[in-house]
Write a protein that holds these residues in place. Structure first.
Motif, mmCIF file in Angstrom:
data_model
loop_
_atom_site.group_PDB
_atom_site.id
_atom_site.type_symbol
_atom_site.label_atom_id
_atom_site.label_comp_id
_atom_site.label_asym_id
_atom_site.label_seq_id
_atom_site.Cartn_x
_atom_site.Cartn_y
_atom_site.Cartn_z
ATOM 1 N N ILE A 106 -19.750 -16.388 8.709
ATOM 2 C CA ILE A 106 -18.746 -15.642 7.958
ATOM 3 C C ILE A 106 -17.773 -14.998 8.938
ATOM 4 N N SER A 107 -16.492 -15.178 8.697
ATOM 5 C CA SER A 107 -15.467 -14.657 9.609
ATOM 6 C C SER A 107 -15.104 -13.229 9.246
ATOM 7 N N GLU A 108 -14.447 -12.551 10.161
ATOM 8 C CA GLU A 108 -13.994 -11.180 9.932
ATOM 9 C C GLU A 108 -13.043 -11.103 8.745
ATOM 10 N N ALA A 109 -12.219 -12.149 8.594
ATOM 11 C CA ALA A 109 -11.235 -12.162 7.506
ATOM 12 C C ALA A 109 -11.885 -12.236 6.123
ATOM 13 N N GLU A 110 -13.114 -12.746 6.066
ATOM 14 C CA GLU A 110 -13.803 -12.873 4.776
ATOM 15 C C GLU A 110 -14.491 -11.583 4.351
ATOM 16 N N LEU A 111 -14.657 -10.652 5.282
ATOM 17 C CA LEU A 111 -15.307 -9.384 4.965
ATOM 18 C C LEU A 111 -14.315 -8.451 4.269
ATOM 19 N N PRO A 112 -14.788 -7.628 3.338
ATOM 20 C CA PRO A 112 -13.863 -6.753 2.595
ATOM 21 C C PRO A 112 -13.242 -5.679 3.472
ATOM 22 N N PHE A 113 -12.028 -5.277 3.084
ATOM 23 C CA PHE A 113 -11.265 -4.235 3.773
ATOM 24 C C PHE A 113 -11.298 -2.987 2.895
ATOM 25 N N LEU A 114 -11.353 -1.816 3.499
ATOM 26 C CA LEU A 114 -11.442 -0.563 2.758
ATOM 27 C C LEU A 114 -10.049 -0.051 2.374
ATOM 28 N N TRP A 115 -9.900 0.301 1.085
ATOM 29 C CA TRP A 115 -8.666 0.927 0.600
ATOM 30 C C TRP A 115 -9.045 2.251 -0.071
ATOM 31 N N ILE A 116 -8.584 3.345 0.505
ATOM 32 C CA ILE A 116 -8.782 4.664 -0.082
ATOM 33 C C ILE A 116 -7.473 5.066 -0.748
ATOM 34 N N ILE A 117 -7.531 5.367 -2.047
ATOM 35 C CA ILE A 117 -6.329 5.747 -2.777
ATOM 36 C C ILE A 117 -6.453 7.226 -3.134
ATOM 37 N N SER A 118 -5.604 8.038 -2.505
ATOM 38 C CA SER A 118 -5.692 9.491 -2.653
ATOM 39 C C SER A 118 -4.356 10.039 -3.150
ATOM 40 N N PRO A 119 -4.370 10.997 -4.108
ATOM 41 C CA PRO A 119 -3.102 11.532 -4.604
ATOM 42 C C PRO A 119 -2.276 12.208 -3.513
ATOM 43 N N THR A 120 -2.979 12.815 -2.541
ATOM 44 C CA THR A 120 -2.300 13.412 -1.377
ATOM 45 C C THR A 120 -3.137 13.132 -0.130
ATOM 46 N N PHE A 121 -2.486 13.261 1.015
ATOM 47 C CA PHE A 121 -3.159 12.998 2.301
ATOM 48 C C PHE A 121 -2.580 13.994 3.294
ATOM 49 N N SER A 122 -3.351 15.018 3.622
ATOM 50 C CA SER A 122 -2.820 16.118 4.442
ATOM 51 C C SER A 122 -2.529 15.675 5.866
ATOM 52 N N SER A 123 -1.545 16.322 6.475
ATOM 53 C CA SER A 123 -1.182 16.003 7.867
ATOM 54 C C SER A 123 -2.340 16.308 8.808
ATOM 55 N N GLU A 124 -3.139 17.330 8.455
ATOM 56 C CA GLU A 124 -4.292 17.661 9.299
ATOM 57 C C GLU A 124 -5.321 16.538 9.291
ATOM 58 N N LEU A 125 -5.609 15.982 8.106
ATOM 59 C CA LEU A 125 -6.588 14.898 8.027
ATOM 60 C C LEU A 125 -6.036 13.619 8.652
ATOM 61 N N ILE A 126 -4.743 13.395 8.480
ATOM 62 C CA ILE A 126 -4.111 12.229 9.126
ATOM 63 C C ILE A 126 -4.338 12.303 10.636
ATOM 64 N N LYS A 127 -4.146 13.487 11.186
ATOM 65 C CA LYS A 127 -4.326 13.677 12.631
ATOM 66 C C LYS A 127 -5.788 13.529 13.031
ATOM 67 N N ARG A 128 -6.692 14.111 12.233
ATOM 68 C CA ARG A 128 -8.117 14.087 12.577
ATOM 69 C C ARG A 128 -8.698 12.674 12.558
ATOM 70 N N CYS A 129 -8.249 11.827 11.616
ATOM 71 C CA CYS A 129 -8.817 10.471 11.555
ATOM 72 C C CYS A 129 -7.939 9.442 12.275
ATOM 73 N N CYS A 130 -6.915 9.941 13.014
ATOM 74 C CA CYS A 130 -6.053 9.068 13.820
ATOM 75 C C CYS A 130 -5.383 7.972 12.986
ATOM 76 N N ALA A 131 -4.995 8.320 11.750
ATOM 77 C CA ALA A 131 -4.322 7.345 10.888
ATOM 78 C C ALA A 131 -2.854 7.247 11.272
ATOM 79 N N VAL A 132 -2.289 6.061 11.182
ATOM 80 C CA VAL A 132 -0.878 5.850 11.515
ATOM 81 C C VAL A 132 -0.199 5.094 10.364
ATOM 82 N N PRO A 133 1.080 5.355 10.107
ATOM 83 C CA PRO A 133 1.784 4.632 9.045
ATOM 84 C C PRO A 133 1.810 3.129 9.334
#
Length: 357
Positions: A106-133
């Motif tokens: 099984i390849s990496e492409a066949e494994l599921p990808f995580l999608w978190i759908i949140s009404p808001t996403f704080s700048s503090e949490l964005i920084k803490r989890c190293c998320a980028v646009p």
């Protein structure tokens, strides 16, 4: 709690969205570990569609590959974000173990990808989890988590107001969700996804209205008011359509009845004028033709009456009595000759006779 109502709506809504834009199997509330962890929505894609195709919409890109979706009514917390990543990791492990047991690669492409759908996403949490646009593939409001986590976060409140993001803004809160629902309502009536999504919205409304007997927060009260207005508009539109269809049907029936009445009056007037002209042109010819036609009609009616008596007798012999269903086939049977209807009545079953006549 009203949060459960919104969660149930989000699961059904995302399942509908994925089924529309993607090709694969959609499941909700999926067990992914021995300690009974559940993913809200699991989508297993059948095809291998490139998600980086620039012509694809945001929803189509999401549905291009297998995905684990976690929608949140309230802003996702750091603990919940970590929990979602753990669910993804557990489920990926489960898939890999099953593939290994079946001796499949099984390849990496066949494994599921995580999608978190949140009404808001704080700048503090964005920084803490190293998320980028993720500007390269998605509009503003979609953040890419570190590669090792294999996930994205959709910050619904940051999404631009356009048709591409509409399907995700439905899962927002407050004014964002209200505006999205209005946009959804304004889509073409023939849109299957629009109609299915609105039905789920109305289902959420009915559940929230039941909960109004308990305590709703101000935001949910405003949502109930807005959805109630939309639902009333739907009922009004349905009523108006019913009225219009009734008018059309009434016109059709009026025309049909008018034609029938016109024919009847025409025949009556024609007979009157015919009698007058017949008297003037020759009583004898009228009497002769009347006698001929009367004899013909009398003979024909006599034959038909005789056939009817025979048919009723045969039906009573076959079935003991003539009920309402059987009585309906007598008239069409009289159009046949005795040579034709006699063997039919003696040999055919009740079901065959009803089916044929």
């Amino acid at each position: 709690m009203t949060r459960f109502i919104h969660d149930q709506f989000a699961k059904k809504y995302l399942a509908e969205l994925l089924a529309f834009f993607g090709e694969g199997e959609v499941k909700t509330s999926v067990d992914i570990a021995a300690e009974v962890k559940q993913a809200d929505v699991l989508f297993i894609a059948k095809g291998k569609n490139p998600a980086n195709n620039p012509t694809m919409t945001m929803a189509a890109k999401l549905a291009a590959s297998s995905a684990l979706l976690e929608p949140f009514r309230n802003a996702v917390s750091p603990k919940e974000l970590v929990s979602c990543c753990c669910k993804l990791n557990s489920f990926r492990d489960k898939i890999e173990r099953e593939a290994k047991r079946k001796k499949k690669k099984i390849s990496e492409a066949e494994l599921p990808f995580l999608w978190i759908i949140s009404p808001t996403f704080s700048s503090e949490l964005i920084k803490r989890c190293c998320a980028v646009p993720d500007k390269e593939n998605y509009p503003k409001g979609v953040y890419l988590l570190p590669d090792i986590l294999q996930g994205r976060v959709i910050a619904v409140h940051q999404l631009p107001d356009n048709p591409e993001t509409l399907w995700f803004r439905i899962l927002g809160r407050g004014k964002v969700q209200e505006k999205a629902i209005k946009e959804l309502k304004s889509l073409p009536l023939e849109s299957t996804l629009r109609n299915n999504a609105l039905e789920l919205v109305y289902e959420m409304l009915s559940l929230l209205e039941v909960r109004q007997k308990q305590q709703l927060d101000q935001e949910d009260k405003e949502l109930v008011m807005q959805l109630s207005t939309i639902y009333l508009e739907k009922l009004e539109n349905a009523t108006q359509q019913g009225i219009e269809q009734g008018i059309e049907r009434g016109i059709e029936q009026g025309i049909e009845q008018g034609i029938e009445r016109g024919i009847e009056q025409g025949i009556e007037r024609g007979i009157e004028q015919g009698i007058e002209q017949g008297i003037e042109r020759g009583i004898e010819q009228g009497i002769e033709r009347g006698i001929e036609r009367g004899l013909e009609q009398g003979i024909e009616r006599g034959k038909k009456g005789e056939r009817r008596v025979m048919i009723e007798s045969l039906l009573r012999i076959r079935f003991g009595s003539i009920d309402e269903e059987i009585s309906r086939i007598i008239e069409p049977l009289t159009a046949l000759s005795p040579e034709e209807f006699t063997p039919l009545l003696l040999q055919s079953s009740r079901e065959d006779l009803l089916a044929r006549f």
